[in-house]
Design an enzyme around this catalytic site. Structure first.
Site, PDB file in Angstrom:
ATOM      1  N   ASP A   1     -13.710   2.752   7.868  1.00  0.00           N
ATOM      2  CA  ASP A   1     -12.774   1.900   7.125  1.00  0.00           C
ATOM      3  C   ASP A   1     -13.634   1.279   6.040  1.00  0.00           C
ATOM      4  OD1 ASP A   1     -10.242   0.446   6.763  1.00  0.00           O
ATOM      5  OD2 ASP A   1     -11.372  -1.308   7.401  1.00  0.00           O
ATOM      6  N   HIS A   2     -13.159   0.293   5.360  1.00  0.00           N
ATOM      7  CA  HIS A   2     -14.020  -0.474   4.465  1.00  0.00           C
ATOM      8  C   HIS A   2     -14.085  -1.901   4.996  1.00  0.00           C
ATOM      9  CE1 HIS A   2     -12.863   2.717   1.388  1.00  0.00           C
ATOM     10  NE2 HIS A   2     -14.162   2.813   1.503  1.00  0.00           N
TER      11      HIS A   2
ATOM     12  N   ASN B   1      -7.432  -1.073   6.331  1.00  0.00           N
ATOM     13  CA  ASN B   1      -6.398  -0.058   6.552  1.00  0.00           C
ATOM     14  C   ASN B   1      -6.706   1.237   5.819  1.00  0.00           C
ATOM     15  OD1 ASN B   1      -5.163  -2.316   7.783  1.00  0.00           O
ATOM     16  ND2 ASN B   1      -4.250  -2.860   5.832  1.00  0.00           N
ATOM     17  N   HIS B   2      -7.985   1.491   5.600  1.00  0.00           N
ATOM     18  CA  HIS B   2      -8.424   2.752   4.999  1.00  0.00           C
ATOM     19  C   HIS B   2      -9.013   3.597   6.126  1.00  0.00           C
ATOM     20  CE1 HIS B   2      -9.113   0.305   1.042  1.00  0.00           C
ATOM     21  NE2 HIS B   2      -7.841   0.454   1.336  1.00  0.00           N
ATOM     22  N   ILE B   3      -8.141   4.322   6.797  1.00  0.00           N
ATOM     23  CA  ILE B   3      -8.528   5.011   8.034  1.00  0.00           C
ATOM     24  C   ILE B   3      -9.137   6.359   7.671  1.00  0.00           C
ATOM     25  CG2 ILE B   3      -7.716   5.832  10.261  1.00  0.00           C
ATOM     26  CD1 ILE B   3      -5.223   3.931   9.728  1.00  0.00           C
TER      27      ILE B   3
END
Lengths: 533, 206
Positions: A314-315, A468-470
């Protein structure tokens, strides 16, 4: 079991990746079936849900999870994700027709060329089996499909371009202008962010008029969302089946995928056969599905490498909030317009994470109101305090580049089930020194920025929050022994199974991943078209 | 209030909703809504999405407005420092606060009694007068909070969080000359590039 459905191309997941592929393939004449676990929601309903919810900080709130296809919700919590490890991977995604780009900042960054070569350049992480130049034309195509506006004024964002942005950038808000001016001369490079947001009428959608509500819903469709290509795919002849929860991938004797199986909301199982199968159901639900499909191999489908579900990224983000010594009035225009980009890359990446910092231009009125009420103020003093805080609050957040780590993983829970009796995702996650070291430096940068604005009431939010960067959970590589898909996003183990998702990404980079996902999806679409020809 | 931005806001507002009678642009909105409904025709009313249909009894007949509600509205005007408040919103908030706190109606009546008795000049004076009564102080702030939030925010277990008047929340009203109410459009695209500190007459709308 008899077939319920059949199609040339079966796409599982109707977000931006699946919808782009469905659209292109349907347009080329293929029969396409797009399966979506969640329901179809109308824009007006989502807007009204937003206005009526008291939980406006939870971007999932206007998208109530379906009983048969839950997605994570945090206010109030539905505990869909089972979270383990030292850091909670409490991410969000939506299981609805159109997917999670119903709510996003619409940031459509390209990776830097070096992001694809982290191992050979900095000795950390993994290299991708493809290079920036292999993806450039697809980045350009994705920008046209999504409708990206960006700085066509010669601003170099470090990602070489073959063509200009389809639209010029929107004018910066006063808040963003001041951010750029104040930071610009002090060692920070602040640029206009490329965004899938219309700066002029584009693709039948209107110009952004600054509703300041990109997250959780653009009321007027000036911001791109996957629903755009779902509807285009339908017009091109694709069939969309909502409320179809795919729970099993079926292999034939030759290890081709023969079918996928889904449950409807009543729990009745259906079989869908096809020639080509594309999984586009995000980096949590895709590995869950593959690992649940154990009829033939106990390790699951596409999992010869044992990498399915691993390398979850993720970030990790930290933030700062303070009051500036001047009125900036966030809340005018789109929610996010500028980023600090000079910390994205450098030799330091051999030791700690690169990152992007971005200014929040979302209205701060709700928070200002709560704070002022909490102070016990009434009457004119209350109004004045709300105005002061709404005008002067600065909020900055960050994305840190995390490295792929096989111990960060998602598995189907062995004990916890959802309403259909399907396993819930269980996630084990830790954030290592590579990110932690970088976050210390980020904290210092925040302090410097606060000082430049004469900041008071400086609040550092040093606890890592997911963005929410999966990414990473069906990782791409050239070797089938340590990766799940090849450079074409085709699984090493099954030649008619493709993955269109951030799950394939071999590095996280420092920027929002949607444009890279879209570019990879368009590349898959081209490959599928060639297969069909 | 009716600066250049708000004037043009009406032309690109996407969703008409119940407007406060006191609003300077309510007549435009009302006309617009009437026009929409006239065009739609009575037969088509059932086809309209729920939010486009005027809520039944949005302006209740006088007989339906209870004495308690009138007192609540008068008390609210004092506590918010607003000479005019929307009756429908008041009705909804009064009902909501009653469900959040069963003793609310009684405490609100007590607070109103205090106000009648003490004739405080403003909200701060009443707040000062009841500061040694925790229950009445909390009730006072819950009324103020409800008007500014357009609903309730449950801060204690068992308390409910609900929104009954999003765009008419006074918190939004306080800044509506400058900041859009998220999800609404306030002016022509690009209006945001100007310095909002400029006087309305100076504002350049792109």
């Amino acid at each position: 079991m008899a077939n319920t459905e059949s199609a040339d191309i079966v796409v599982v997941g109707s977000g931006v990746a699946g919808a782009l592929i469905a659209h292109q393939l349907a347009s080329s004449g293929a029969s396409v079936l797009l399966l979506e676990a969640g329901p179809r929601l109308e824009r007006w309903r989502i807007v009204e849900n937003y206005r009526n919810t008291p939980f406006k900080d939870d971007y999932s709130s206007p998208y109530p999870p379906a009983v048969h296809a839950p997605h994570p919700q945090y206010a109030p919590p539905n505990d869909y994700l089972i979270l383990k490890g030292t850091h909670k991977y409490n991410s969000q995604y939506l299981r609805v027709v159109g997917g999670t780009t119903w709510h996003w900042a619409a940031a459509t960054w390209r990776f830097l060329p070096v992001d694809f070569r982290m191992q050979s350049t900095y000795g950390v992480g993994r290299d991708w089996p493809l290079a920036y130049q292999d993806l450039e034309s697809f980045y350009a195509k994705a920008e046209i499909e999504l409708g990206v506006s960006g700085p066509n004024d010669g601003t170099d964002l470090g990602s070489p371009r073959s063509r200009p942005y389809p639209m010029d950038a929107l004018p910066l808000s006063w808040n963003d202008q001041r951010f750029q001016e104040v930071l610009g001369g002090n060692g920070f490079r602040v640029v206009s962010e490329p965004v899938a947001r219309n700066s002029r009428p584009y693709d039948t959608r209107p110009t952004c008029c600054g509703n300041n509500n990109c997250m959780p819903i653009c009321p007027i469709g000036a911001m791109y969302g996957g629903i755009v290509h779902v509807e285009k795919a339908e017009r091109a002849g694709a069939r969309v089946l909502a409320n179809a929860v795919v729970y099993k991938v079926e292999l034939d004797a030759k290890d081709h995928v023969a079918a996928v199986h889904y449950k409807d909301p009543a729990g009745v199982s259906h079989r869908v056969s096809g020639r080509q199968f594309v999984l586009a159901a995000n980096g949590i639900e895709i590995p869950k599905l593959l690992l649940m499909s154990t009829d033939k191999y106990s390790a699951g489908v596409a999992n010869r490498s044992d990498q399915v579900g691993r390398n979850l990224m993720d970030h990790p983000g930290t933030g700062v909030t303070f009051l500036a010594n001047e009125d900036l009035w966030p809340g005018r225009g789109p929610m996010e317009m500028t980023s600090i980009v000079n910390l994205r890359d450098g030799d330091f990446r051999s030791g700690y994470a690169g990152k992007k910092l971005h200014l929040n231009n979302g209205a701060r009125v709700r928070q200002a109101t709560e704070t002022a009420l909490g102070m016990g103020l009434v009457g004119p003093a209350l109004d004045a305090e709300i105005r002061r805080r709404a005008a002067r609050t600065v909020n900055i957040n960050s994305f840190h580049d995390i490295l792929p780590n096989p111990y960060n993983r998602i598995v189907p829970s062995s004990s916890q089930r959802d309403a259909l009796g399907l396993a819930r995702p269980e996630i084990t996650y830790s954030i290592d020194d590579y990110v932690q070291k970088s976050a210390v430096h980020t904290h210092e940068a925040y302090a410097q920025i606060a000082q430049l604005f004469g900041g008071t009431e400086i609040y550092f939010d040093d606890e890592f929050a997911p963005n929410n960067h999966i990414m990473g959970t069906t990782i791409m590589g050239s070797d089938g022994n340590n990766s799940v898909v090849n450079a074409d996003c085709r699984t090493h183990d099954h030649d008619n199974l493709w993955i269109a998702s951030g799950a394939v990404m071999a590095s996280a980079g420092t920027v929002n991943c949607t444009l890279t996902i879209a570019a990879l999806a368009l590349r898959i679409a081209d490959a599928l078209q060639k297969e069909a020809a | 209030m009716a600066d250049g931005e708000l004037t043009s806001a009406a032309s690109c507002s996407t969703v008409p909703t119940i407007e406060p009678d006191s609003s300077s642009h309510s007549s435009y909105q009302a006309q617009r809504r009437s026009l929409l409904l006239a065009v739609a025709g009575a037969a088509a009313m059932t086809m309209l999405p729920r939010w486009l249909v005027p809520i039944a009894g949005a302006q209740p007949p006088a007989t339906a407005v209870t004495d308690d509600l009138n007192k609540f509205l008068s008390l609210s005007k004092l506590l918010t420092g607003r000479p005019q408040l929307d009756t429908t919103v008041g009705q909804r908030l009064y009902a909501l606060l009653g469900t959040t706190d069963r003793g609310f109606a009684h405490k609100a009546a007590q607070l109103w009694q205090q106000a009648r008795l003490l004739k405080p000049a403003d909200a701060a004076a009443l707040q000062m007068a009841v500061k040694n009564d925790p229950a009445l102080s909390a009730t006072l702030m819950s009324i103020v909070g409800a008007w500014y939030r357009g609903g309730t925010l449950g801060t204690q277990p068992g308390q409910s969080s609900r929104v009954v008047a999003y765009e008419m929340a006074l918190g939004n009203n306080v800044v509506r000359d400058v900041v859009t109410i998220p999800s609404y459009c306030r002016a022509a695209p690009g209006y945001w590039k100007t310095n909002p500190a400029l006087k309305p007459g100076q504002a350049v709308v792109a």
